[in-house]
Design a protein around this motif. Structure first.
Motif, PDB file in Angstrom:
ATOM      1  N   VAL A  22      30.783   5.763  14.233  1.00 10.15           N
ATOM      2  CA  VAL A  22      29.569   5.633  14.528  1.00 10.15           C
ATOM      3  C   VAL A  22      29.590   4.742  15.794  1.00 10.15           C
ATOM      4  O   VAL A  22      28.944   5.114  16.854  1.00 10.15           O
ATOM      5  N   ASP A  23      30.300   3.584  15.548  1.00 11.39           N
ATOM      6  CA  ASP A  23      30.443   2.540  16.683  1.00 11.39           C
ATOM      7  C   ASP A  23      30.834   3.097  17.802  1.00 11.39           C
ATOM      8  O   ASP A  23      30.622   2.832  19.121  1.00 11.39           O
ATOM      9  N   ALA A  24      32.005   4.310  17.717  1.00  9.30           N
ATOM     10  CA  ALA A  24      32.372   5.012  18.849  1.00  9.30           C
ATOM     11  C   ALA A  24      31.570   5.455  19.809  1.00  9.30           C
ATOM     12  O   ALA A  24      31.883   5.550  21.077  1.00  9.30           O
ATOM     13  N   ILE A  25      30.583   5.739  19.243  1.00 14.79           N
ATOM     14  CA  ILE A  25      29.676   6.783  19.905  1.00 14.79           C
ATOM     15  C   ILE A  25      28.372   5.830  20.579  1.00 14.79           C
ATOM     16  O   ILE A  25      27.825   6.002  21.461  1.00 14.79           O
ATOM     17  N   SER A  26      27.701   5.084  19.296  1.00 13.84           N
ATOM     18  CA  SER A  26      26.609   4.238  19.556  1.00 13.84           C
ATOM     19  C   SER A  26      27.003   3.096  19.163  1.00 13.84           C
ATOM     20  O   SER A  26      27.071   2.770  18.087  1.00 13.84           O
ATOM     21  N   PRO A  27      27.510   1.623  20.081  1.00 16.16           N
ATOM     22  CA  PRO A  27      27.844   0.640  19.767  1.00 16.16           C
ATOM     23  C   PRO A  27      27.157  -0.199  18.512  1.00 16.16           C
ATOM     24  O   PRO A  27      25.901   0.105  18.702  1.00 16.16           O
ATOM     25  N   VAL A  28      27.923  -0.607  17.622  1.00 16.43           N
ATOM     26  CA  VAL A  28      27.624  -1.236  16.260  1.00 16.43           C
ATOM     27  C   VAL A  28      28.274  -2.545  16.433  1.00 16.43           C
ATOM     28  O   VAL A  28      29.309  -2.733  16.489  1.00 16.43           O
ATOM     29  N   ARG A  29      27.313  -3.649  16.381  1.00 16.64           N
ATOM     30  CA  ARG A  29      27.694  -5.028  16.205  1.00 16.64           C
ATOM     31  C   ARG A  29      27.545  -5.620  15.167  1.00 16.64           C
ATOM     32  O   ARG A  29      28.082  -6.538  14.453  1.00 16.64           O
ATOM     33  N   ARG A  30      26.139  -5.547  14.733  1.00 15.06           N
ATOM     34  CA  ARG A  30      25.391  -6.275  13.525  1.00 15.06           C
ATOM     35  C   ARG A  30      25.291  -5.288  12.478  1.00 15.06           C
ATOM     36  O   ARG A  30      24.644  -4.226  12.735  1.00 15.06           O
ATOM     37  N   VAL A  31      25.998  -5.464  11.063  1.00 17.13           N
ATOM     38  CA  VAL A  31      25.843  -4.611   9.901  1.00 17.13           C
ATOM     39  C   VAL A  31      25.110  -5.578   8.888  1.00 17.13           C
ATOM     40  O   VAL A  31      25.617  -6.538   8.796  1.00 17.13           O
ATOM     41  N   ALA A  32      24.451  -4.964   8.181  1.00 19.43           N
ATOM     42  CA  ALA A  32      23.535  -5.404   6.883  1.00 19.43           C
ATOM     43  C   ALA A  32      23.535  -4.457   5.773  1.00 19.43           C
ATOM     44  O   ALA A  32      23.745  -3.438   5.680  1.00 19.43           O
ATOM     45  N   ASP A  33      24.157  -5.595   4.906  1.00 22.07           N
ATOM     46  CA  ASP A  33      24.614  -4.566   3.671  1.00 22.07           C
ATOM     47  C   ASP A  33      23.730  -5.238   2.743  1.00 22.07           C
ATOM     48  O   ASP A  33      23.595  -6.366   2.255  1.00 22.07           O
ATOM     49  N   LEU A  34      22.760  -4.522   2.091  1.00 19.37           N
ATOM     50  CA  LEU A  34      21.390  -4.957   1.478  1.00 19.37           C
ATOM     51  C   LEU A  34      21.616  -4.791  -0.124  1.00 19.37           C
ATOM     52  O   LEU A  34      20.615  -5.268  -0.662  1.00 19.37           O
ATOM     53  N   PHE A  35      22.642  -4.252  -0.648  1.00 21.14           N
ATOM     54  CA  PHE A  35      22.994  -4.352  -2.101  1.00 21.14           C
ATOM     55  C   PHE A  35      24.504  -4.952  -2.271  1.00 21.14           C
ATOM     56  O   PHE A  35      25.457  -4.030  -2.265  1.00 21.14           O
ATOM     57  N   SER A  36      24.659  -6.096  -1.913  1.00 22.68           N
ATOM     58  CA  SER A  36      26.089  -6.510  -1.541  1.00 22.68           C
ATOM     59  C   SER A  36      27.064  -6.464  -2.849  1.00 22.68           C
ATOM     60  O   SER A  36      28.265  -6.554  -2.673  1.00 22.68           O
TER      61      SER A  36
END
Length: 363
Positions: A22-36
């Motif tokens: 996903v990041d390679a096409i639409s940059p992802v810098r911040r990721v949230a894991d809501l059920f860690s």
């Protein structure tokens, strides 16, 4: 990492690779894991260079995320952590409420290790006073050490009739695997966290059936809270196991809870893990995710939790049930507002190891 049903240990590399795609096409810098949970996914994403926010409702999960996601290894060098762990490991064993509860009333730990846990846990607060991340690092070390000498098949709903061989080993503290860089750990309801967190991508791994993680891992919650709770049953579960249940653990409410959660997420991309043993069929999940996003479904066969492979036994040790199946299917849904991302993932899924389902058009 601690033994954990629903753990993504085997799937973590693929989860990370999908997010990187996903990041390679639409940059992802911040990721949230809501059920860690054990923070395994969040830690892997931090190692891959993402700024991670981990959230969970349970206190032991929050502590694991504080250590493995939020703590910066440059601030807590291994030599300093090792020095404190040596001090804690040399404390004389103590008899107390924890050792009595979980080595005699319930046989989760051999008495020699339970007495050491009692002493070490009491010492952690003293040596980490005023530094919550240091406290979390030391608690994580104790959790990992206790997990290596427990006498279960991975769940704390019951303990083995005879001591597991590992339960006879001596408890040994070691520094947890800290990573350089920052992160964030939250403790709260996933829907509320979704509304509060700014992220480019949200990862979801919600409970998928009636078994609550608090009930499955109540000893870890007690070890972290250190609150000498009222307990019940053979396993001496915390009394609040009866009340602290997620809507995702209730068949009639799980679908609505997922719908509310997805609507609360502002990030353009989300990735959701789920099992074919869960309350919600894959098609229903796709329908929820596809209301405002394009959806790609990936699937892989997976070996079931070891406890499911040995049948069902009565408290007296008599086998009263068999094994229905030994493998299940793990789904990974990618829901994105970018049609380009969805199409690229479809092409990659067809060429790779994962199976895939047709793209759903956004409404």
């Amino acid at each position: 990492m601690i033994k954990y049903i629903g753990s993504k240990r085997v799937l973590v590399p693929k989860i990370v690779s999908v997010i990187q795609a996903v990041d390679a096409i639409s940059p992802v810098r911040r990721v949230a894991d809501l059920f860690s949970g054990t923070a395994r996914v969040g830690q892997a994403l931090k190692a891959a260079g993402y700024r991670v926010t981990s959230n969970d409702l349970l206190t032991y999960s929050y502590v694991l995320s504080q250590a493995l996601v939020a703590a910066d290894a440059r601030r807590y060098p291994q030599s300093g952590v090792e020095r404190l762990l040596r001090h804690l490991g040399q404390l004389p064993p103590e008899e107390g409420w924890f050792s009595d509860l979980y080595s005699r009333q319930a046989r989760f730990f051999h008495p020699k290790n339970a007495a050491r846990i009692q002493a070490i846990r009491g010492g952690i607060d003293a040596v980490s006073e005023g530094d919550p991340l240091l406290r979390a690092i030391l608690l994580t070390s104790l959790l990992l050490a206790a997990d290596r000498v427990d006498s279960t098949v991975g769940l704390q709903m019951a303990y083995l009739k005879q001591w597991a061989p590992r339960a006879l080993n001596d408890l040994a503290l070691a520094p947890p695997p800290l990573l350089p860089g920052g992160g964030r750990a939250l403790q709260g309801d996933a829907i509320e966290a979704a509304r509060a967190v700014d992220a480019d991508l949200v990862y979801l791994d919600p409970p998928y059936n009636q078994h609550s993680y608090l009930g499955n891992y109540h000893v870890w919650e007690t070890l972290v809270l250190w609150d000498n709770p009222e307990t019940y049953g053979v396993a001496r579960k915390r009394l609040d196991c009866r009340d602290r249940k997620s809507r995702f653990n209730q068949k009639r409410q799980a679908g609505q809870a997922l719908s509310e959660l997805v609507r609360a997420i502002r990030a353009p991309h989300l990735v959701l893990s789920f099992s074919d043993e869960g309350f919600l069929p894959a098609d229903d999940i796709e329908a929820v995710l596809g209301e405002e996003r394009y959806v790609v479904r990936l699937a892989e066969d997976h070996r079931r939790y070891v406890g499911a492979l040995i049948g069902i036994y009565s408290p007296s040790g008599v086998k009263v049930g068999g094994v229905s199946h030994t493998r299940n299917r793990e789904y990974l849904f990618v829901a994105t507002k970018s049609r380009a991302v969805a199409r690229a993932l479809q092409i990659e899924a067809v060429a790779g190891e994962w199976g895939q389902a047709p793209l759903l058009a956004a409404r």
